[in-house]
Design a protein around this motif. Structure first.
Motif, PDB file in Angstrom:
ATOM      1  N   ARG A  28      -7.765  -7.716   5.134  1.00 54.19           N
ATOM      2  CA  ARG A  28      -6.400  -8.216   4.939  1.00 54.19           C
ATOM      3  C   ARG A  28      -6.385  -9.699   4.565  1.00 54.19           C
TER       4      ARG A  28
ATOM      5  N   ASP B 228      -3.936 -11.757   1.907  1.00 52.02           N
ATOM      6  CA  ASP B 228      -2.978 -12.745   2.421  1.00 52.02           C
ATOM      7  C   ASP B 228      -3.225 -14.104   1.762  1.00 52.02           C
TER       8      ASP B 228
ATOM      9  N   ARG C 232      -0.460  -5.543   3.572  1.00 54.06           N
ATOM     10  CA  ARG C 232       0.316  -4.702   4.495  1.00 54.06           C
ATOM     11  C   ARG C 232      -0.275  -3.305   4.624  1.00 54.06           C
TER      12      ARG C 232
ATOM     13  N   GLU D  26       0.458  -8.431   8.713  1.00 53.25           N
ATOM     14  CA  GLU D  26       1.801  -8.925   8.993  1.00 53.25           C
ATOM     15  C   GLU D  26       1.875 -10.338   8.445  1.00 53.25           C
ATOM     16  N   THR D  27       2.743 -10.536   7.489  1.00 56.55           N
ATOM     17  CA  THR D  27       2.863 -11.822   6.822  1.00 56.55           C
ATOM     18  C   THR D  27       3.510 -12.851   7.743  1.00 56.55           C
TER      19      THR D  27
END
Length: 113
Positions: free
Chosen positions: A63, A67, A90, A95-96
């Protein structure tokens, strides 16, 4: 960035996370160095893209790569591409951070699926 390039040139340099970090550094250098020409910025942007692709090749299911790549696209003004990278993050359970999400939404609403 010069020190990062030296580190990347070392033999067997496949440490996890280093390529997205280097890609982000290239983008941050391009936006913060006011003495850079358009050509200089373009070279850093191309280098950043190359580094992120290498990071994705080494860690396709991480991830963090996506990101970080999203933030690089944001700083380049490529908001649709930033959203695309967040979608990849995602899918991997990302989770941003709310602050970044708010900044991106202010520039471009989240595309419909």
């Amino acid at each position: 960035m010069q020190m990062m390039e030296k580190a990347l040139a070392m033999p067997h340099y496949e440490f996890q996370g280093v390529y997205p970090d280097a890609g982000r550094l290239a983008i941050l250098c391009s936006v913060s160095d006011k003495t850079l020409s358009s050509e200089g910025k373009a070279k850093l942007w191309a280098r950043s893209e190359e580094l992120y692709k290498k990071g994705e090749q080494i860690e396709p299911n991480k991830r963090y790569v996506y990101d970080s790549w999203a933030t690089a696209y944001y700083w380049q003004g490529k908001y649709a591409d930033a959203w695309a990278m967040l979608a990849k993050a995602r899918k991997l359970g990302g989770e941003t951070p709310k602050k970044f999400l708010a900044m991106l939404k202010a520039k471009m609403p989240q595309p419909l699926k």
